[in-house]
Design an enzyme around this catalytic site. Structure first.
Site, PDB file in Angstrom:
ATOM      1  N   ASP A 191     -12.623  24.270 -30.049  1.00  0.00           N
ATOM      2  CA  ASP A 191     -13.372  23.069 -30.462  1.00  0.00           C
ATOM      3  C   ASP A 191     -12.553  21.785 -30.327  1.00  0.00           C
ATOM      4  OD1 ASP A 191     -15.458  24.771 -31.124  1.00  0.00           O
ATOM      5  OD2 ASP A 191     -14.781  24.991 -33.194  1.00  0.00           O
ATOM      6  N   LYS A 233     -13.361  20.242 -25.460  1.00  0.00           N
ATOM      7  CA  LYS A 233     -13.259  20.632 -24.045  1.00  0.00           C
ATOM      8  C   LYS A 233     -14.515  20.236 -23.266  1.00  0.00           C
ATOM      9  CE  LYS A 233     -12.663  24.883 -25.355  1.00  0.00           C
ATOM     10  NZ  LYS A 233     -12.554  24.699 -26.800  1.00  0.00           N
ATOM     11  N   GLY A 289     -19.118  26.940 -27.987  1.00  0.00           N
ATOM     12  CA  GLY A 289     -20.116  25.890 -28.170  1.00  0.00           C
ATOM     13  C   GLY A 289     -19.473  24.592 -27.717  1.00  0.00           C
ATOM     14  N   HIS A 290     -19.881  24.091 -26.561  1.00  0.00           N
ATOM     15  CA  HIS A 290     -19.251  22.896 -25.983  1.00  0.00           C
ATOM     16  C   HIS A 290     -20.236  21.737 -26.032  1.00  0.00           C
ATOM     17  CE1 HIS A 290     -16.278  25.584 -23.531  1.00  0.00           C
ATOM     18  NE2 HIS A 290     -16.205  25.767 -24.821  1.00  0.00           N
ATOM     19  N   GLN A 312     -12.776  28.599 -26.100  1.00  0.00           N
ATOM     20  CA  GLN A 312     -11.882  28.848 -27.236  1.00  0.00           C
ATOM     21  C   GLN A 312     -10.578  28.045 -27.035  1.00  0.00           C
ATOM     22  OE1 GLN A 312     -13.380  32.067 -25.757  1.00  0.00           O
ATOM     23  NE2 GLN A 312     -15.055  31.242 -26.954  1.00  0.00           N
TER      24      GLN A 312
HETATM   25  P1  GDP Z   1     -15.334  22.279 -27.516  1.00  0.00           P
HETATM   26  O1  GDP Z   1     -15.762  23.623 -28.002  1.00  0.00           O
HETATM   27  O2  GDP Z   1     -13.870  22.208 -27.264  1.00  0.00           O
HETATM   28  O3  GDP Z   1     -16.137  21.790 -26.358  1.00  0.00           O
HETATM   29  O4  GDP Z   1     -15.604  21.272 -28.718  1.00  0.00           O
HETATM   30  P2  GDP Z   1     -16.919  21.227 -29.668  1.00  0.00           P
HETATM   31  O5  GDP Z   1     -18.027  20.616 -28.912  1.00  0.00           O
HETATM   32  O6  GDP Z   1     -17.143  22.544 -30.304  1.00  0.00           O
HETATM   33  O7  GDP Z   1     -16.393  20.295 -30.834  1.00  0.00           O
HETATM   34  C1  GDP Z   1     -15.911  19.028 -30.584  1.00  0.00           C
HETATM   35  C2  GDP Z   1     -16.753  18.035 -31.412  1.00  0.00           C
HETATM   36  O8  GDP Z   1     -16.126  16.793 -31.383  1.00  0.00           O
HETATM   37  C3  GDP Z   1     -18.138  17.827 -30.858  1.00  0.00           C
HETATM   38  O9  GDP Z   1     -19.009  17.536 -31.904  1.00  0.00           O
HETATM   39  C4  GDP Z   1     -17.965  16.618 -29.951  1.00  0.00           C
HETATM   40  O10 GDP Z   1     -19.160  15.894 -29.749  1.00  0.00           O
HETATM   41  C5  GDP Z   1     -16.993  15.834 -30.752  1.00  0.00           C
HETATM   42  N1  GDP Z   1     -16.082  14.958 -30.027  1.00  0.00           N
HETATM   43  C6  GDP Z   1     -15.359  15.175 -28.904  1.00  0.00           C
HETATM   44  N2  GDP Z   1     -14.507  14.161 -28.687  1.00  0.00           N
HETATM   45  C7  GDP Z   1     -14.686  13.289 -29.698  1.00  0.00           C
HETATM   46  C8  GDP Z   1     -14.067  12.061 -30.070  1.00  0.00           C
HETATM   47  O11 GDP Z   1     -13.147  11.573 -29.432  1.00  0.00           O
HETATM   48  N3  GDP Z   1     -14.529  11.463 -31.202  1.00  0.00           N
HETATM   49  C9  GDP Z   1     -15.544  11.966 -31.944  1.00  0.00           C
HETATM   50  N4  GDP Z   1     -15.945  11.295 -33.015  1.00  0.00           N
HETATM   51  N5  GDP Z   1     -16.130  13.129 -31.642  1.00  0.00           N
HETATM   52  C10 GDP Z   1     -15.690  13.786 -30.543  1.00  0.00           C
HETATM   53  P1  IMO Z   2     -15.141  26.944 -28.183  1.00  0.00           P
HETATM   54  O1  IMO Z   2     -15.176  27.331 -26.728  1.00  0.00           O
HETATM   55  C1  IMO Z   2     -13.693  27.827 -32.156  1.00  0.00           C
HETATM   56  C2  IMO Z   2     -13.301  32.031 -33.243  1.00  0.00           C
HETATM   57  C3  IMO Z   2     -14.215  32.595 -34.311  1.00  0.00           C
HETATM   58  C4  IMO Z   2     -13.294  33.633 -34.918  1.00  0.00           C
HETATM   59  C5  IMO Z   2     -12.556  34.171 -33.701  1.00  0.00           C
HETATM   60  C6  IMO Z   2     -13.151  35.439 -33.128  1.00  0.00           C
HETATM   61  O2  IMO Z   2     -16.358  26.243 -28.652  1.00  0.00           O
HETATM   62  O3  IMO Z   2     -13.864  26.228 -28.508  1.00  0.00           O
HETATM   63  P2  IMO Z   2     -15.343  35.946 -31.683  1.00  0.00           P
HETATM   64  O4  IMO Z   2     -16.781  35.707 -32.004  1.00  0.00           O
HETATM   65  O5  IMO Z   2     -14.859  35.298 -30.456  1.00  0.00           O
HETATM   66  O6  IMO Z   2     -14.964  37.399 -31.739  1.00  0.00           O
HETATM   67  O7  IMO Z   2     -14.545  35.274 -32.935  1.00  0.00           O
HETATM   68  O8  IMO Z   2     -12.594  33.150 -32.732  1.00  0.00           O
HETATM   69  N1  IMO Z   2     -13.994  31.391 -32.101  1.00  0.00           N
HETATM   70  C7  IMO Z   2     -14.006  30.070 -31.910  1.00  0.00           C
HETATM   71  N2  IMO Z   2     -13.533  29.065 -32.656  1.00  0.00           N
HETATM   72  N3  IMO Z   2     -14.265  27.568 -30.969  1.00  0.00           N
HETATM   73  C8  IMO Z   2     -14.722  28.567 -30.185  1.00  0.00           C
HETATM   74  O9  IMO Z   2     -15.171  28.345 -28.938  1.00  0.00           O
HETATM   75  C9  IMO Z   2     -14.644  29.885 -30.662  1.00  0.00           C
HETATM   76  N4  IMO Z   2     -15.013  31.092 -30.177  1.00  0.00           N
HETATM   77  C10 IMO Z   2     -14.599  31.997 -31.059  1.00  0.00           C
HETATM   78  O10 IMO Z   2     -14.594  31.613 -35.242  1.00  0.00           O
HETATM   79  O11 IMO Z   2     -12.336  33.015 -35.743  1.00  0.00           O
HETATM   80 MG    MG Z   3     -16.791  24.480 -29.592  1.00  0.00          MG
END
Ligand code: GDP
Ligand code: IMO
Ligand code: MG
Length: 421
Positions: free
Chosen positions: A12, A15, A39-40, A222
Site C-alpha cells: 500500500d 504503487k 488493491g491499487h 504487496q
Molecule cells: P498500492 O497498493 O501500493 O497501490 O497503494 P493503495 O492504493 O493500497 O494505498 C495507497 C493510498 O494512498 C490510496 O488511497 C491512494 O489513493 C493514496 N495515495 C497515493 N499517493 C498519495 C499521496 O501522495 N497523497 C495522498 N493523500 N494519498 C495518496
Molecule cells: P498491495 O498490492 C498490504 C497482507 C495481508 C496480510 C498478509 C498476507 O495493495 O500493496 P494474503 O491475503 O496475501 O495471504 O495476506 O499480507 N497483504 C497486503 N497488505 N497491501 C497488499 O497489497 C497486501 N496483500 C496482502 O494484510 O497481512
Molecule cells: Mg494496496
C-alpha cells in the site's frame, strides 16, 4: 527502458498511483505475482479506481497490460473486475493479455485460508482471505489448476473433482464448510468463456514486444516485507514481492531490466498482523482522523508508524532499487516534529538491517532522528523547489538513509499531485 516497480515497505505504498504516472512513458504494464489480495488505487480527475488483478496501466487508453504466469487468478473475481472497468468506459479488448499458465484461485483456497486463520486465533496472519496462500501452496505442491486447464472443460472437470474431494476433507478437519463440485464447475467454466479472448502465451507475446522495441513496466504487488523470503515470515504473503519475482513471474530475463523503482510512503503502514517496529498510536490516530489509511481491498484500518529507514535500506538491497518515489508526503503536513527510525537497538546491539526472526524484531527498539515539521499544506506543490524547505530536507534525508536516488514525490492521490525531482 524496462522498469520494475516494487513496494519498499509493507504494501500500500501508492504503487498504483506511481504506475499510472510511469505508464505514460512505457508501452506495456505487467503484473507478475500476487492476486486479488492487492488493491491499487488510481485517481484520475474526479474518478477513483481500485485495481486488484488488472495492471494499473489499463487506465491509459493506448497501453497494453499483461497478467503474467506468476499471478494467481480468481477467474470469477477477474471477470467482475473486467466488467466493472468496461461499465466505466475502459476498453479492454485487445489491451489485456492473461497468461495461460497462471494458477487459479479456487473457492476451496478461500475457505481453507479463512479456516486456517480462524484456527490460529490470536496468532493469525491477518490475511485478506482471498485464498492466496493455499493457491500458491497448491502450485508449489504441484496440485494446482491453471488457466490452461480451464480451456479444456472435460480435463478441468476431472481435475477439479479430485481437488475438491481432497480439499473438502481438509476443510472438514479444519471445521470449514465443504465446496460443491457442480457449483464451482459451473461458475468457473462460465468465467473461462468470458476470459477466453484474453488468454494467451504471454511469455512469447512479451518477447515479441521486446524485439519490437517496446518498453515494459512491472507493477509489483504487496511490498518487500510481505515477501515470502525477505519479509517478516510468517506474517507475509505467499509470493516473491521483491524485484526477482517480476522475472520468474513473467519469463522476462533479469538482464532485460534497466531500472528498479522503489515506492515508499513518507511514513510507514501495515495491514494485518506481524511486527511493525515504528508503529505509533499517535500517527495512526492522526491519519485515521483524516480519513486516510483504510485498506483498498478489505477496508481494514492500516496500522501506522514513523518512517523506518532500517526497513527501506534493506529493501534497497534486496530489490536493487535505483530510484525512489516517495508518496503521501502530505500526510505529515500538520506535524510539528517528525521522527525517522535510523537504526534499531536490539538486546544491546545497534542494527542497521532488520533481523530475520520476526520474534527478534519484536524486541527491536527504534532509534529515532527528529526532523522539524513544515506545518503547511503541500498538496498544491508541483515542484521540488516549491516544497517548504523542511519538507525538502525531510525527503532528501529519506532517500539518503535508504541509499537510492529520489526521483518522484507525491503530495496527493490524484495523478497531477506528483512531480519529478
Ligand atoms: P498500492 O497498493 O501500493 O497501490 O497503494 P493503495 O492504493 O493500497 O494505498 C495507497 C493510498 O494512498 C490510496 O488511497 C491512494 O489513493 C493514496 N495515495 C497515493 N499517493 C498519495 C499521496 O501522495 N497523497 C495522498 N493523500 N494519498 C495518496
Ligand atoms: P498491495 O498490492 C498490504 C497482507 C495481508 C496480510 C498478509 C498476507 O495493495 O500493496 P494474503 O491475503 O496475501 O495471504 O495476506 O499480507 N497483504 C497486503 N497488505 N497491501 C497488499 O497489497 C497486501 N496483500 C496482502 O494484510 O497481512
Ligand atoms: Mg494496496
Amino acid at each position: 527502458m524496462n522498469t520494475i516497480l516494487v513496494g519498499a515497505q509493507w504494501g500500500d505504498e501508492g504503487k498504483g498511483k506511481i504506475i499510472d504516472v510511469l505508464t505514460e512513458a512505457s508501452d506495456i504494464v505487467v503484473r507478475s505475482q500476487g492476486g486479488n489480495n492487492a488493491g491499487h488505487t488510481v485517481e484520475v480527475g474526479k474518478e477513483k479506481f481500485v485495481l486488484h488483478l488488472i495492471p494499473s496501466g489499463i487506465l491509459r487508453p493506448k497501453k497494453k497490460c499483461v497478467i503474467a504466469n506468476g499471478v494467481v487468478i480468481d477467474p470469477v473475481a477477474l471477470v467482475k473486475e473486467i466488467e466493472g472497468l468496461e461499465k466505466r468506459g475502459i476498453k479492454l479488448a485487445g489491451r489485456l493479455l492473461i497468461s495461460e499458465t497462471a494458477h487459479l484461485v479456487l473457492p476451496y483456497h478461500r475457505k481453507v485460508d479463512e479456516a486456517r486463520e480462524n484456527r490460529k486465533g490470536r496468532n493469525k496472519i491477518g490475511t485478506t482471505k482471498r485464498g492466496i496462500g493455499p493457491a500458491y501452496g497448491d502450485k508449489a505442491a504441484r496440485t494446482g489448476l491453471r488457466l490452461i486447464d480451464l480451456a479444456q472443460p472435460k480435463v478441468f472437470s476431472a481435475k477439479l473433482k479430485a481437488r475438491i474431494e481432497e480439499n473438502n476433507a481438509i476443510l472438514e478437519s479444519l471445521g470449514g464448510e465443504p465446496c460443491s463440485f457442480r457449483e464451482v464447475e459451473k461458475a468457473y467454466l462460465e468465467a473461462a468463456r468470458k476470459l477466453r479472448p484474453f488468454i494467451t502465451n504471454t511469455v512469447v507475446w512479451l518477447h515479441r514486444q521486446l524485439e519490437a522495441g517496446k518498453s515494459l513496466l512491472f507493477e509489483g504487488a504487496q511490498g518487500t516485507f510481505l515477501d515470502i523470503d525477505f519479509g517478516t515470515y510468517p506474517f507475509v504473503t505467499s509470493s516473491n514481492t521483491t524485484a526477482g519475482g517480476s522475472c520468474t513471474g513473467s519469463g522476462v530475463a533479469p538482464h532485460r531490466i534497466e531500472r528498479v523503482v522503489g515506492v515508499m510512503k513518507a511514513y510507514t503502514t501495515r495491514v494485518g498482523e506481524g511486527p511493525l517496529p515504528t508503529e505509533s498510536a499517535d500517527i495512526s490516530d492522526m491519519l485515521h482522523a483524516m480519513g486516510r489509511e483504510f485498506g483498498a481491498t478489505t477496508g481494514r484500518a492500516r496500522r501506522c508508524g514513523w518512517f523506518d529507514a532500517v526497513a527501506t535500506r534493506y529493501a534497497r538491497m534486496v530489490n536493487g532499487i535505483d530510484e525512489l518515489a516517495i508518496t503521501n508526503l502530505d500526510g505529515l503536513d500538520t506535524l510539528k516534529q517528525i521522527q525517522v527510525c535510523v537504526a534499531y537497538e536490539c538486546r544491546g546491539k545497534r542494527l542497521l538491517y532488520p533481523p530475520n526472526d520476526a520474534e527478534e524484531l519484536l524486541h527491536c527498539r527504534p532509534i529515532y532522528r527528529k526532523f522539524p515539521g513544515w506545518q503547511k499544506s503541500t498538496t498544491k506543490v508541483r515542484s521540488f523547489k516549491k516544497l517548504p524547505v523542511a519538507a525538502q530536507k525531510y525527503v532528501t534525508a529519506l532517500a539518503e538513509l535508504t541509499g537510492a536516488k529520489l526521483r518522484i514525490v507525491s503530495v496527493g492521490a490524484r495523478r497531477e499531485q506528483t512531480f519529478r525531482v
